[in-house]
Design a protein around this motif. Structure first.
Motif, PDB file in Angstrom:
ATOM      1  N   PRO A   1       0.805  -1.230   0.000  1.00 27.71           N
ATOM      2  CA  PRO A   1       0.000   0.000   0.000  1.00 27.71           C
ATOM      3  C   PRO A   1       0.837   1.278   0.000  1.00 27.71           C
ATOM      4  O   PRO A   1       0.474   2.263  -0.661  1.00 27.71           O
ATOM      5  N   ALA A   2       1.960   1.284   0.712  1.00 28.48           N
ATOM      6  CA  ALA A   2       2.766   2.503   0.811  1.00 28.48           C
ATOM      7  C   ALA A   2       3.529   2.802  -0.467  1.00 28.48           C
ATOM      8  O   ALA A   2       3.644   3.960  -0.881  1.00 28.48           O
ATOM      9  N   PHE A   3       4.092   1.764  -1.118  1.00 31.48           N
ATOM     10  CA  PHE A   3       5.038   1.997  -2.213  1.00 31.48           C
ATOM     11  C   PHE A   3       4.593   1.465  -3.569  1.00 31.48           C
ATOM     12  O   PHE A   3       5.147   1.882  -4.594  1.00 31.48           O
ATOM     13  N   TYR A   4       3.615   0.568  -3.590  1.00 33.34           N
ATOM     14  CA  TYR A   4       3.278  -0.087  -4.856  1.00 33.34           C
ATOM     15  C   TYR A   4       1.765  -0.117  -5.078  1.00 33.34           C
ATOM     16  O   TYR A   4       1.239  -1.052  -5.672  1.00 33.34           O
TER      17      TYR A   4
ATOM     18  N   ARG B   1      -2.023   5.399   3.032  1.00 38.99           N
ATOM     19  CA  ARG B   1      -2.604   6.573   2.388  1.00 38.99           C
ATOM     20  C   ARG B   1      -2.572   6.542   0.866  1.00 38.99           C
ATOM     21  O   ARG B   1      -3.554   6.995   0.239  1.00 38.99           O
ATOM     22  N   PRO B   2      -1.531   6.013   0.201  1.00 41.04           N
ATOM     23  CA  PRO B   2      -1.609   5.956  -1.263  1.00 41.04           C
ATOM     24  C   PRO B   2      -2.730   5.065  -1.788  1.00 41.04           C
ATOM     25  O   PRO B   2      -3.200   5.254  -2.909  1.00 41.04           O
ATOM     26  N   LEU B   3      -3.153   4.089  -0.974  1.00 41.51           N
ATOM     27  CA  LEU B   3      -4.190   3.159  -1.420  1.00 41.51           C
ATOM     28  C   LEU B   3      -5.584   3.560  -0.950  1.00 41.51           C
ATOM     29  O   LEU B   3      -6.585   3.230  -1.607  1.00 41.51           O
ATOM     30  N   THR B   4      -5.687   4.290   0.158  1.00 43.87           N
ATOM     31  CA  THR B   4      -6.987   4.587   0.759  1.00 43.87           C
ATOM     32  C   THR B   4      -7.981   5.218  -0.219  1.00 43.87           C
ATOM     33  O   THR B   4      -9.162   4.820  -0.232  1.00 43.87           O
TER      34      THR B   4
ATOM     35  N   ASP C   1      13.106  -7.329  -0.183  1.00 42.75           N
ATOM     36  CA  ASP C   1      14.030  -6.261  -0.579  1.00 42.75           C
ATOM     37  C   ASP C   1      13.369  -5.254  -1.507  1.00 42.75           C
ATOM     38  O   ASP C   1      13.902  -4.868  -2.543  1.00 42.75           O
ATOM     39  N   ARG C   2      12.177  -4.794  -1.103  1.00 43.45           N
ATOM     40  CA  ARG C   2      11.445  -3.795  -1.887  1.00 43.45           C
ATOM     41  C   ARG C   2      10.973  -2.616  -1.033  1.00 43.45           C
ATOM     42  O   ARG C   2      10.521  -1.615  -1.578  1.00 43.45           O
ATOM     43  N   CYS C   3      11.055  -2.716   0.290  1.00 41.60           N
ATOM     44  CA  CYS C   3      10.512  -1.675   1.166  1.00 41.60           C
ATOM     45  C   CYS C   3      11.547  -0.578   1.400  1.00 41.60           C
ATOM     46  O   CYS C   3      12.739  -0.864   1.560  1.00 41.60           O
ATOM     47  N   LEU C   4      11.091   0.659   1.464  1.00 36.93           N
ATOM     48  CA  LEU C   4      11.997   1.806   1.603  1.00 36.93           C
ATOM     49  C   LEU C   4      11.967   2.437   2.987  1.00 36.93           C
ATOM     50  O   LEU C   4      12.646   3.439   3.212  1.00 36.93           O
ATOM     51  N   PHE C   5      11.236   1.874   3.920  1.00 39.42           N
ATOM     52  CA  PHE C   5      11.142   2.503   5.239  1.00 39.42           C
ATOM     53  C   PHE C   5      12.421   2.365   6.051  1.00 39.42           C
ATOM     54  O   PHE C   5      12.696   3.180   6.934  1.00 39.42           O
ATOM     55  N   GLY C   6      13.204   1.329   5.805  1.00 39.25           N
ATOM     56  CA  GLY C   6      14.514   1.219   6.447  1.00 39.25           C
ATOM     57  C   GLY C   6      14.502   0.864   7.916  1.00 39.25           C
ATOM     58  O   GLY C   6      15.450   1.204   8.637  1.00 39.25           O
ATOM     59  N   CYS C   7      13.456   0.182   8.386  1.00 39.19           N
ATOM     60  CA  CYS C   7      13.413  -0.203   9.805  1.00 39.19           C
ATOM     61  C   CYS C   7      14.600  -1.111  10.126  1.00 39.19           C
ATOM     62  O   CYS C   7      14.854  -2.085   9.420  1.00 39.19           O
ATOM     63  N   ARG C   8      15.314  -0.794  11.187  1.00 41.08           N
ATOM     64  CA  ARG C   8      16.560  -1.506  11.481  1.00 41.08           C
ATOM     65  C   ARG C   8      16.337  -2.970  11.791  1.00 41.08           C
ATOM     66  O   ARG C   8      17.222  -3.796  11.586  1.00 41.08           O
TER      67      ARG C   8
ATOM     68  N   GLN D   1      15.909  -1.755  -6.413  1.00 41.75           N
ATOM     69  CA  GLN D   1      14.763  -2.485  -6.955  1.00 41.75           C
ATOM     70  C   GLN D   1      13.575  -1.547  -7.171  1.00 41.75           C
ATOM     71  O   GLN D   1      12.860  -1.656  -8.168  1.00 41.75           O
ATOM     72  N   TYR D   2      13.384  -0.631  -6.244  1.00 45.57           N
ATOM     73  CA  TYR D   2      12.288   0.327  -6.383  1.00 45.57           C
ATOM     74  C   TYR D   2      12.500   1.202  -7.623  1.00 45.57           C
ATOM     75  O   TYR D   2      11.549   1.509  -8.349  1.00 45.57           O
ATOM     76  N   GLY D   3      13.752   1.578  -7.882  1.00 50.97           N
ATOM     77  CA  GLY D   3      14.050   2.389  -9.054  1.00 50.97           C
ATOM     78  C   GLY D   3      13.777   1.662 -10.357  1.00 50.97           C
ATOM     79  O   GLY D   3      13.486   2.306 -11.367  1.00 50.97           O
ATOM     80  N   ARG D   4      13.857   0.340 -10.334  1.00 48.69           N
ATOM     81  CA  ARG D   4      13.606  -0.443 -11.543  1.00 48.69           C
ATOM     82  C   ARG D   4      12.158  -0.914 -11.643  1.00 48.69           C
ATOM     83  O   ARG D   4      11.777  -1.561 -12.638  1.00 48.69           O
ATOM     84  N   HIS D   5      11.364  -0.610 -10.643  1.00 51.54           N
ATOM     85  CA  HIS D   5       9.990  -1.113 -10.604  1.00 51.54           C
ATOM     86  C   HIS D   5       9.152  -0.574 -11.763  1.00 51.54           C
ATOM     87  O   HIS D   5       9.203   0.623 -12.082  1.00 51.54           O
ATOM     88  N   ASP D   6       8.386  -1.465 -12.384  1.00 49.00           N
ATOM     89  CA  ASP D   6       7.475  -1.094 -13.455  1.00 49.00           C
ATOM     90  C   ASP D   6       6.050  -1.347 -12.974  1.00 49.00           C
ATOM     91  O   ASP D   6       5.636  -2.496 -12.814  1.00 49.00           O
ATOM     92  N   PRO D   7       5.270  -0.306 -12.714  1.00 49.02           N
ATOM     93  CA  PRO D   7       3.902  -0.505 -12.199  1.00 49.02           C
ATOM     94  C   PRO D   7       2.977  -1.207 -13.188  1.00 49.02           C
ATOM     95  O   PRO D   7       1.886  -1.652 -12.785  1.00 49.02           O
ATOM     96  N   ASP D   8       3.402  -1.305 -14.440  1.00 51.42           N
ATOM     97  CA  ASP D   8       2.571  -1.995 -15.432  1.00 51.42           C
ATOM     98  C   ASP D   8       2.974  -3.455 -15.631  1.00 51.42           C
ATOM     99  O   ASP D   8       2.347  -4.163 -16.423  1.00 51.42           O
ATOM    100  N   ALA D   9       4.018  -3.896 -14.929  1.00 53.44           N
ATOM    101  CA  ALA D   9       4.463  -5.280 -15.065  1.00 53.44           C
ATOM    102  C   ALA D   9       3.526  -6.230 -14.337  1.00 53.44           C
ATOM    103  O   ALA D   9       2.794  -5.830 -13.418  1.00 53.44           O
ATOM    104  N   ALA D  10       3.565  -7.496 -14.723  1.00 50.61           N
ATOM    105  CA  ALA D  10       2.704  -8.484 -14.078  1.00 50.61           C
ATOM    106  C   ALA D  10       3.182  -8.842 -12.686  1.00 50.61           C
ATOM    107  O   ALA D  10       2.384  -9.211 -11.828  1.00 50.61           O
ATOM    108  N   ALA D  11       4.496  -8.760 -12.468  1.00 49.85           N
ATOM    109  CA  ALA D  11       5.077  -9.104 -11.162  1.00 49.85           C
ATOM    110  C   ALA D  11       5.633  -7.850 -10.510  1.00 49.85           C
ATOM    111  O   ALA D  11       6.091  -6.920 -11.179  1.00 49.85           O
ATOM    112  N   LEU D  12       5.622  -7.832  -9.178  1.00 51.02           N
ATOM    113  CA  LEU D  12       6.143  -6.687  -8.458  1.00 51.02           C
ATOM    114  C   LEU D  12       7.637  -6.501  -8.719  1.00 51.02           C
ATOM    115  O   LEU D  12       8.119  -5.399  -8.848  1.00 51.02           O
TER     116      LEU D  12
END
Length: 290
Positions: free
Chosen positions: A12-15, A60-63, A258-265, A279-290
């Motif tokens: 929900p936050a990033f994808y 919030r991005p999904l709500t 290895d896709r989350c950007l929150f960085g929790c230790r 990985q986030y930089g290479r993400h394609d929202p139109d791809a079939a897989a995350l």
């Protein structure tokens, strides 16, 4: 079938855009996390999905898209992690000033379908049990009326987080040992604080301390919870792909590590923050897989 979105990253936050595209398409593809060459197809057709269970720190991005998701015929549920840890532990997560209103708005949109996760409890010299007591009680009061369930657990010492926790110790947050009597006392207090605000405390995967405190073991993906809201009966059983002490119902996870950007230790799902960013930089929202 229950779809989990996702234990592996915060969809929900990033994808959110990717998720909406896949729900509209009616399917997604998921790579085996242990063998990327093995890719499976997961139906997202409403007729095949009993519930969508979202794990998030920021919905919030999904709500705003929940009406569309409901109009498709889907049944959404949220497991919302909301804490107030120091930035040395949670460097990029939204704080309560943003998360409490977001939680309230989500709970208003989906009454009875949002569970609070105060999870995991990380005990350090600067976040000892009394710090968690005070923080939990304050958040409980602010979330009163928004949910009737809260899930907690103590941090698991996964090997992949050992180096990060050493860095946290060097930054002034050395870990504290967890003794059973101390754990039971803390959990008992959290249980009572939750009850005072109309919430039932559940525990995730650590029954040895929780049972002594008289607290029920959690099934975060809980078939009884889902059935009580949707009226759809779900088959009994636990997810064989999760930890032995996990009580969750079987589900199909559509995320990726290895896709989350929150960085929790203390994050078990991210072995490298640098890899996650790449990985986030290479993400394609139109791809079939995350």
């Amino acid at each position: 079938m229950i779809v989990s979105a996702s234990r592996r990253t915060d969809i929900p936050a990033f994808y959110a855009r990717w998720l909406l595209n896949r729900l509209r398409a009616g399917f997604c593809e998921v790579a085996n996390p242990f063998n990327a060459a093995q890719v499976g197809r997961v139906s997202l057709a409403p007729a095949d999905v009993d519930a969508l269970v979202f794990w998030t720190r920021d919905p919030r991005p999904l709500t705003p898209h929940l009406p569309e998701i409901a109009a498709m015929g889907h049944e959404p549920f949220f497991l919302y992690t909301l804490m107030d840890n120091p930035r040395a532990l949670d460097p990029k997560c939204p704080g309560p000033e943003a998360s409490v209103p977001a939680f309230s708005a989500l709970a208003e949109a989906l009454p009875g379908r949002v569970a609070w996760r105060y999870d995991p409890l990380v005990l350090t010299e600067k976040t000892p049990p009394d710090w968690h007591r005070a923080t939990f009680e304050r958040l409980c009061a602010r979330l009163s009326g928004c949910t009737d369930r809260v899930i907690v657990s103590f941090m698991e010492p996964y090997r992949k987080i050992a180096g990060r926790m050493r860095h946290a110790a060097e930054a002034g947050f050395p870990m504290l040992p967890l003794e059973q009597a101390q754990a039971v006392s803390l959990l008992t207090d959290l249980r009572d604080m939750a009850a005072a605000q109309g919430m039932r405390l559940f525990t995730c995967c650590q029954p040895e301390a929780f049972e002594l405190a008289g607290i029920a073991a959690s099934r975060c993906i809980d078939p009884d919870w889902i059935t009580s809201r949707t009226g759809k009966p779900l088959p009994p059983g636990k997810d064989a792909h999760q930890r032995p002490r996990c009580g969750c119902a079987p589900s199909k996870d559509i995320g990726a590590y290895d896709r989350c950007l929150f960085g929790c230790r203390y994050c078990y799902a991210t072995s490298s923050f640098e890899r996650a960013l790449a990985q986030y930089g290479r993400h394609d929202p139109d791809a079939a897989a995350l």
